[in-house]
Design a protein around this motif. Structure first.
Motif, mmCIF file in Angstrom:
data_model
loop_
_atom_site.group_PDB
_atom_site.id
_atom_site.type_symbol
_atom_site.label_atom_id
_atom_site.label_comp_id
_atom_site.label_asym_id
_atom_site.label_seq_id
_atom_site.Cartn_x
_atom_site.Cartn_y
_atom_site.Cartn_z
ATOM 1 N N ASP A 196 87.362 -41.918 83.235
ATOM 2 C CA ASP A 196 87.454 -41.602 84.666
ATOM 3 C C ASP A 196 87.554 -40.085 84.875
ATOM 4 O OD1 ASP A 196 89.544 -42.788 87.445
ATOM 5 O OD2 ASP A 196 88.007 -41.215 87.283
ATOM 6 N N TRP A 197 86.377 -39.414 84.899
ATOM 7 C CA TRP A 197 86.388 -37.944 85.029
ATOM 8 C C TRP A 197 86.799 -37.502 86.427
ATOM 9 C CZ3 TRP A 197 87.219 -35.914 80.715
ATOM 10 C CH2 TRP A 197 86.613 -36.372 79.526
ATOM 11 N N ASP A 198 86.596 -38.361 87.433
ATOM 12 C CA ASP A 198 87.064 -37.970 88.787
ATOM 13 C C ASP A 198 88.574 -37.755 88.737
ATOM 14 O OD1 ASP A 198 84.734 -40.184 90.531
ATOM 15 O OD2 ASP A 198 84.524 -38.181 89.625
ATOM 16 N N GLU A 199 89.275 -38.694 88.067
ATOM 17 C CA GLU A 199 90.740 -38.566 87.957
ATOM 18 C C GLU A 199 91.076 -37.263 87.208
ATOM 19 O OE1 GLU A 199 92.723 -41.824 85.966
ATOM 20 O OE2 GLU A 199 94.594 -40.681 85.744
ATOM 21 N N TYR A 249 89.413 -34.392 86.880
ATOM 22 C CA TYR A 249 89.232 -33.142 87.657
ATOM 23 C C TYR A 249 90.228 -33.067 88.811
ATOM 24 C CZ TYR A 249 85.235 -31.933 84.792
ATOM 25 O OH TYR A 249 84.445 -31.594 83.709
ATOM 26 N N LYS A 250 90.612 -34.223 89.343
ATOM 27 C CA LYS A 250 91.627 -34.232 90.407
ATOM 28 C C LYS A 250 92.952 -33.691 89.831
ATOM 29 C CE LYS A 250 93.012 -38.335 91.940
ATOM 30 N NZ LYS A 250 94.466 -38.588 92.092
#
Ligand code: 3HC
Length: 311
Positions: free
Chosen positions: A262-265, A267-268
């Motif tokens: 989960d790269w969105d998580e 970078y968040k």
């Protein structure tokens, strides 16, 4: 000329020579090392917070003593790495200010809450486990002080990793409630420990440079795969399930394959919006504020002592 110097430097790197502090180095080599070593040191210091939370809540005196020893080791690793970064010409207060103002990064993994005792196991087992795989790679790096620091730190990480796995293994083989606690902890820490080793090679913005100069001798994905191959069997040996429905063993390549990270998580979290970023920054700023008088008193005492010696 500058070209000749850069060519000479590259030849040193390519021949596997270590670069020492006093030697000429390209500005970008210096910058990359200050970036990585500084962030590594910050990670060790911030990493004490999630674990420190459980020192007073440890289930036995032995567990308390072991956790206390581990957290003290992390403090030592942080100070050791700040010293390694100082050999590149940056001073410690500058690095500390970069951390507490949010300018410098620290490992994404430390922005998650530790909500059960089993998390002390998961952190030692997974976080220090990933750190060992990564740091044994960095120990082969080209910058002398950093690679030597890694050798020393890895020795202590092995103890951190073993004590963490022992906690998880015992819980997983304990009562139903304990097994559930261990599985719940693995469910929460597995994903973030995949992200901890950095973006995939295709998305890594620094790896081309850091690998060319052997600051990093293997890529993020290679290190991550080694960590996965080592850790999945350990989970199975403890009777735990890896929380990834796409996990499968590839007989051909002899590697465990995982599902999408989960790269969105990721970078968040590294942009400051993880579950505990604000809490970690608040704790570090408070420590800096409340520790000011101690540093000033120590400095005043040291000045007085050195003035006496001059007379
Ligand atoms: N957490 C926070 N930021 C991260 C990150 C992570 N897990 N992974 C990558 N980033 C950042 C990078 O810093 C970079 O941002 P920057 O250019 O502003 O610094 C950006 O994301 C792009 O990522 P890259 O792949 O280009 O970054 P790297 O090549 O630096 O790879 C790394 C990331 C593998 C963490 C590498 O920096 C590294 O090996 N650093 C030294 C080791 C370290 O810092 N480990 C942290 C854990 S320490 C620990 O666990 C101690 C143990 O005792 C508990």
């Amino acid at each position: 000329t500058i070209e000749e110097r850069e060519r000479e430097f590259q030849e040193k790197i390519d021949s596997g020579q270590k670069i020492e502090p006093k030697e000429w180095m390209p500005d970008e080599y210096r910058r990359q090392l200050i970036r990585m070593i500084g962030q590594h040191a910050h990670s060790e210091i911030v990493g004490m917070l999630p674990e420190g939370n459980w020192i007073t809540r440890a289930p036995s005196l032995r567990r308390k003593a072991v956790l206390l020893a581990k957290v003290q080791d992390e403090a030592g690793h942080g100070l050791y790495l700040y010293s390694a970064a100082e050999t590149l010409g940056i001073d410690r207060q500058t690095m500390i200010n970069q951390l507490i103002t949010g300018k410098a990064k620290y490992s994404s993994i430390f922005n998650y809450p530790t909500t059960s005792w089993a998390d002390m196991g998961a952190i030692g087992w997974l976080v220090d486990g990933a750190a060992i795989v990564n740091q044994t790679m960095l120990a082969r790096g080209s910058y002398g002080p950093y690679s030597r620091a890694m050798v020393r730190i890895c020795k202590e990480e092995s103890f951190h990793n073993r004590q963490g796995y022992e906690i998880i293994y015992q819980l997983a083989n304990g009562s139903e409630a304990q097994k559930k606690m261990a599985q719940d902890s693995l469910n929460r820490w597995w994903g973030p420990s995949m992200q901890m080793l950095g973006p995939s090679d295709a998305d890594s913005t620094n790896s081309a440079v850091t690998m060319n100069w052997k600051i990093k001798v293997e890529s993020n994905d290679t290190v991550r795969q080694r960590f996965i191959d080592r850790t999945v069997p350990q989970a199975h040996a403890a009777g735990l399930t890896i929380p990834d429905p796409d996990l499968k063993y590839n007989e051909e390549t002899e590697h465990w394959e995982i599902g999408e990270i989960d790269w969105d998580e990721f970078y968040k979290v590294i942009k400051g919006y993880g579950p505990c970023n604000a809490k970690r920054m608040k704790a570090r700023n408070e420590a800096e504020e409340q520790g000011k008088w101690v540093r000033e008193a120590a400095a005043a005492y040291a000045n007085k002592k050195s003035k006496k010696q001059e007379k």
